[in-house]
Scaffold this active site. Sequence first.
Site, mmCIF file in Angstrom:
data_model
loop_
_atom_site.group_PDB
_atom_site.id
_atom_site.type_symbol
_atom_site.label_atom_id
_atom_site.label_comp_id
_atom_site.label_asym_id
_atom_site.label_seq_id
_atom_site.Cartn_x
_atom_site.Cartn_y
_atom_site.Cartn_z
ATOM 1 N N CYS A 2 16.169 -3.283 23.808
ATOM 2 C CA CYS A 2 16.964 -3.430 24.621
ATOM 3 C C CYS A 2 17.956 -1.958 25.415
ATOM 4 O O CYS A 2 18.119 -1.024 23.994
ATOM 5 C CB CYS A 2 17.878 -4.579 25.419
ATOM 6 S SG CYS A 2 17.546 -5.968 25.097
ATOM 7 N N ARG A 27 11.975 3.254 24.066
ATOM 8 C CA ARG A 27 12.194 2.453 23.020
ATOM 9 C C ARG A 27 11.634 0.663 23.451
ATOM 10 O O ARG A 27 11.548 -0.150 22.436
ATOM 11 C CB ARG A 27 14.103 1.823 23.490
ATOM 12 C CG ARG A 27 14.866 3.248 22.991
ATOM 13 C CD ARG A 27 15.450 2.335 23.430
ATOM 14 N NE ARG A 27 16.471 1.224 23.078
ATOM 15 C CZ ARG A 27 17.118 1.827 22.337
ATOM 16 N NH1 ARG A 27 17.837 2.484 21.529
ATOM 17 N NH2 ARG A 27 17.707 0.324 22.092
ATOM 18 N N TRP A 73 14.511 -6.247 25.840
ATOM 19 C CA TRP A 73 13.065 -6.806 25.139
ATOM 20 C C TRP A 73 13.042 -7.856 24.533
ATOM 21 O O TRP A 73 14.044 -7.862 23.281
ATOM 22 C CB TRP A 73 13.259 -5.224 24.064
ATOM 23 C CG TRP A 73 11.766 -5.771 23.233
ATOM 24 C CD1 TRP A 73 10.671 -5.152 23.581
ATOM 25 C CD2 TRP A 73 11.434 -5.333 22.119
ATOM 26 N NE1 TRP A 73 9.876 -5.230 23.090
ATOM 27 C CE2 TRP A 73 10.692 -5.895 21.059
ATOM 28 C CE3 TRP A 73 12.080 -6.836 21.530
ATOM 29 C CZ2 TRP A 73 9.834 -6.271 20.710
ATOM 30 C CZ3 TRP A 73 11.832 -7.177 19.768
ATOM 31 C CH2 TRP A 73 11.070 -6.567 19.355
ATOM 32 N N ASN A 99 23.047 -5.942 24.153
ATOM 33 C CA ASN A 99 21.728 -5.989 23.229
ATOM 34 C C ASN A 99 22.078 -6.965 22.350
ATOM 35 O O ASN A 99 23.128 -6.813 21.752
ATOM 36 C CB ASN A 99 21.615 -4.530 23.165
ATOM 37 C CG ASN A 99 21.269 -3.891 23.932
ATOM 38 O OD1 ASN A 99 20.316 -4.112 24.752
ATOM 39 N ND2 ASN A 99 20.731 -2.148 23.924
ATOM 40 N N GLY A 100 20.921 -6.870 21.501
ATOM 41 C CA GLY A 100 21.633 -8.318 20.872
ATOM 42 C C GLY A 100 21.540 -9.704 20.627
ATOM 43 O O GLY A 100 20.790 -9.518 21.254
ATOM 44 N N GLU A 480 0.429 -2.283 0.629
ATOM 45 C CA GLU A 480 0.768 -1.700 1.490
ATOM 46 C C GLU A 480 1.391 0.006 0.851
ATOM 47 O O GLU A 480 1.252 0.864 1.851
ATOM 48 C CB GLU A 480 2.584 -2.456 1.645
ATOM 49 C CG GLU A 480 3.801 -1.448 3.120
ATOM 50 C CD GLU A 480 2.600 -1.813 4.504
ATOM 51 O OE1 GLU A 480 1.567 -2.308 4.380
ATOM 52 O OE2 GLU A 480 2.757 -1.172 5.250
ATOM 53 N N LYS A 484 0.061 2.827 3.756
ATOM 54 C CA LYS A 484 0.917 3.260 4.422
ATOM 55 C C LYS A 484 0.624 5.688 4.038
ATOM 56 O O LYS A 484 0.217 5.868 4.610
ATOM 57 C CB LYS A 484 2.336 3.269 3.530
ATOM 58 C CG LYS A 484 3.222 3.391 4.725
ATOM 59 C CD LYS A 484 3.523 1.997 5.470
ATOM 60 C CE LYS A 484 2.413 1.801 6.994
ATOM 61 N NZ LYS A 484 2.486 0.963 6.903
ATOM 62 N N GLU A 487 -3.388 6.238 5.884
ATOM 63 C CA GLU A 487 -3.038 5.986 6.544
ATOM 64 C C GLU A 487 -1.998 7.618 7.968
ATOM 65 O O GLU A 487 -2.675 7.456 9.198
ATOM 66 C CB GLU A 487 -2.356 4.908 7.550
ATOM 67 C CG GLU A 487 -0.895 4.670 7.387
ATOM 68 C CD GLU A 487 -0.927 2.895 8.249
ATOM 69 O OE1 GLU A 487 -0.224 2.901 8.390
ATOM 70 O OE2 GLU A 487 -1.851 3.317 9.306
ATOM 71 N N HIS A 503 -10.893 -2.445 -16.074
ATOM 72 C CA HIS A 503 -12.458 -2.586 -15.489
ATOM 73 C C HIS A 503 -13.126 -2.197 -14.373
ATOM 74 O O HIS A 503 -14.109 -2.947 -14.121
ATOM 75 C CB HIS A 503 -12.226 -4.433 -14.923
ATOM 76 C CG HIS A 503 -11.625 -5.749 -15.702
ATOM 77 N ND1 HIS A 503 -11.883 -6.084 -16.826
ATOM 78 C CD2 HIS A 503 -10.570 -6.132 -15.557
ATOM 79 C CE1 HIS A 503 -11.424 -6.600 -17.547
ATOM 80 N NE2 HIS A 503 -10.215 -6.943 -17.123
ATOM 81 N N LYS A 602 -1.995 1.833 17.688
ATOM 82 C CA LYS A 602 -0.696 0.950 17.512
ATOM 83 C C LYS A 602 -1.045 -1.043 17.328
ATOM 84 O O LYS A 602 -0.418 -1.473 16.038
ATOM 85 C CB LYS A 602 0.386 0.930 18.642
ATOM 86 C CG LYS A 602 2.033 0.263 17.740
ATOM 87 C CD LYS A 602 2.653 0.898 16.667
ATOM 88 C CE LYS A 602 3.514 -0.112 16.084
ATOM 89 N NZ LYS A 602 3.844 -0.065 15.206
HETATM 90 C C1 AGP Z 1 -0.191 -0.593 9.574
HETATM 91 O O1 AGP Z 1 0.666 0.745 9.658
HETATM 92 C C2 AGP Z 1 -1.030 -0.174 10.751
HETATM 93 N N1 AGP Z 1 -0.312 0.049 11.966
HETATM 94 C C3 AGP Z 1 -1.835 -1.963 11.055
HETATM 95 O O2 AGP Z 1 -2.618 -2.284 9.970
HETATM 96 C C4 AGP Z 1 -1.494 -2.325 11.235
HETATM 97 O O3 AGP Z 1 -0.220 -3.493 10.588
HETATM 98 C C5 AGP Z 1 -2.229 -4.087 12.138
HETATM 99 O O4 AGP Z 1 -3.215 -2.795 12.962
HETATM 100 C C6 AGP Z 1 -1.762 -5.406 11.722
HETATM 101 O O5 AGP Z 1 -0.937 -4.924 13.915
HETATM 102 P P1 AGP Z 1 -0.111 -5.849 14.020
HETATM 103 O O6 AGP Z 1 0.685 -6.057 12.923
HETATM 104 O O7 AGP Z 1 0.441 -5.575 15.388
HETATM 105 O O8 AGP Z 1 -1.154 -7.155 14.007
#
Ligand code: AGP
Length: 607
Positions: A2, A27, A73, A99-100, A480, A484, A487, A503, A602
């Site tokens: 927020c 934000r 938020w 906030n919080g 993960e 990271k 991407e 393998h 996103k």
């Molecule tokens: C992760 O860095 C990516 N932006 C992507 O893999 C993301 O986690 C995935 O698209 C799922 O998104 P969500 O958590 O909003 O469902």
Amino acid sequence: MCGIMGYVGPQEAGPILVDGLKRLEYRGYDSAGVAVTNGSINVRKAQGKIANLEDMLEVEPLVGSIGIGHTRWATHGAPTDANAHPHTDPSGEFVVVHNGIIENFQSLREQLAADGSEFTSETDSEVLAHLVAREYDGDLVEAVRKAVALSDGAYAMVVMSKREPRKIVAVRKISPLVVGLGDGETFLASDIPAVLHHTRDFLIIEDDELVVVTEDGATVETIDGEPVDRDAIHVTWDAEQAEKGGYEHFMLKEINEQPAVVTETLAGRLDEDGTVWLEDVDFGDDYAAAIDRVWITACGTAYHAGLIGQEIFRRILRLPTNVEYAHELRYADPIVGPNELTIAISQSGETADTLAAARLAGDNGSRMLAITNVVGSTLSRYADDILYTRAGPEISVASTKAYMAMLIAQYLLALRIGAARGTVNAELAARVSHGLHQMPAALEEVLRREPEALAAAELIRSAEDVYFIGRGLDYAIAMEGSLKLKEISYLHSEAMPAGELKHGTLALITDGVPVVVMLTQRDVYDKTISAVQEVKARGGAVIAVAYDTDTEIDKYADLVLRIPDMEDLMAPVAAVIPLQLMAYHVARLRDNDIDQPRNLAKSVTVE
Ligand code: AGP
């Protein structure tokens, strides 16, 4: 999170407040509101974009030169007009933005209701307005102090009253708060960018401090009333840098927010003995005890969080658990059924594949629990139970802090289900609780070691391919780390269980090929070291993530990224940070667009 705004001075407050709130839009928020005092307190607030609030103000303008504003938020209660801030007490004489989270708001609300208070929203924040009004006895500062003493949690609150009309009183308990010092006018905000175009001189309010803001400036004291002599800082950042809190990119800011995110995700939910309180998880112990299988479904980073959940559930609950990509599960001719709990994980709560898989599970009689960061998201509306992650808005496309909160949420869920099934005994519950409560400090320590991650990034910045290996929980983290890296750095990378290397993929390990090995699982340490030796024998460059006390790895690794010693079960939470930082620095060294990597969005709302 927020946003907060406040203004006292000679100008009309309304436009200044709205303008400041707009500058905090980055934000993320789901409703906005302002309150201005002019004899009485007048409030305007609206769900949705600030434009809705502006439309309202055009029809019913506010007049007055002192006011407070907020972008919300949602955490407690859906994003509606009624839940938007500011909130007033029943007499309308006291008004609050906040906030919080107020952890004990439910019991405070019950006490106040028993004394006759009527609430108009579902928020924890409204309780504060009622409390300040109840405690007021001719001194607003004293009333705020008493309300704070009664309210547990991590938050910032800002209060205005028609009884003392030319001042704003604000308190910081963890959530950020700054005062902007103007010439005959003073500003209050949750973030510097909100008022940077008005002033560059700021008082930064620290935790457990109270500030009284008037047009002549501000006085700071501790929450116990001890005067604080705070020097103003002069900010030279531009507005864009200020939005990023001085960090070069949102991703780095969000990586650094992770200790606070852990605190927030745990707030009010976990007792020292491991007892868990999950406010929107409605199933009872009977249901939890009768679960035959858990399905976890998600995409991308959320799927990787699910891999950690799978390990935790299998290990400490001894409960069969499958994690499936949502885009696979949705076409896997219904294999999910009654007596099976489906957990759909999604930061945005809007990922099309995850929504479809969750629906499929629900339609086939499975109870559906959503782990999501966005209150009121489609996934949350569809779910039987919701566990909000409380990571705050994540702006960088590469998910970091939302992933962190997803991990913490799953530890909480495992404790909750384990208590009902009798598979988590008191000793284990207390150990996990202790580990989670210690985690923010451990993460701070890992973040201080960023130079190690930078050195690792230098090592791999020009590589063609990078491999990540680990076993069990370490494999889940390797997945993960690899995602990271690819991407944002655009390097090819792959993760696999350490035992799988020989393998096939070992054929690709030649002189200098980087292999990142995760070594936080002591029960399989020797096995993983065998894989490391296979890599070394082919000339591969080994980057290890290992505990501080692990001296064995020094014999094999070209570089070690250290994390403090902790329980293996909880180590993924800390071990992911060096990988996030390493990916970040590779991308930075390669001059990539870190927050908006090519071809990615996103939130993936299409199939
Ligand atoms: C992760 O860095 C990516 N932006 C992507 O893999 C993301 O986690 C995935 O698209 C799922 O998104 P969500 O958590 O909003 O469902």
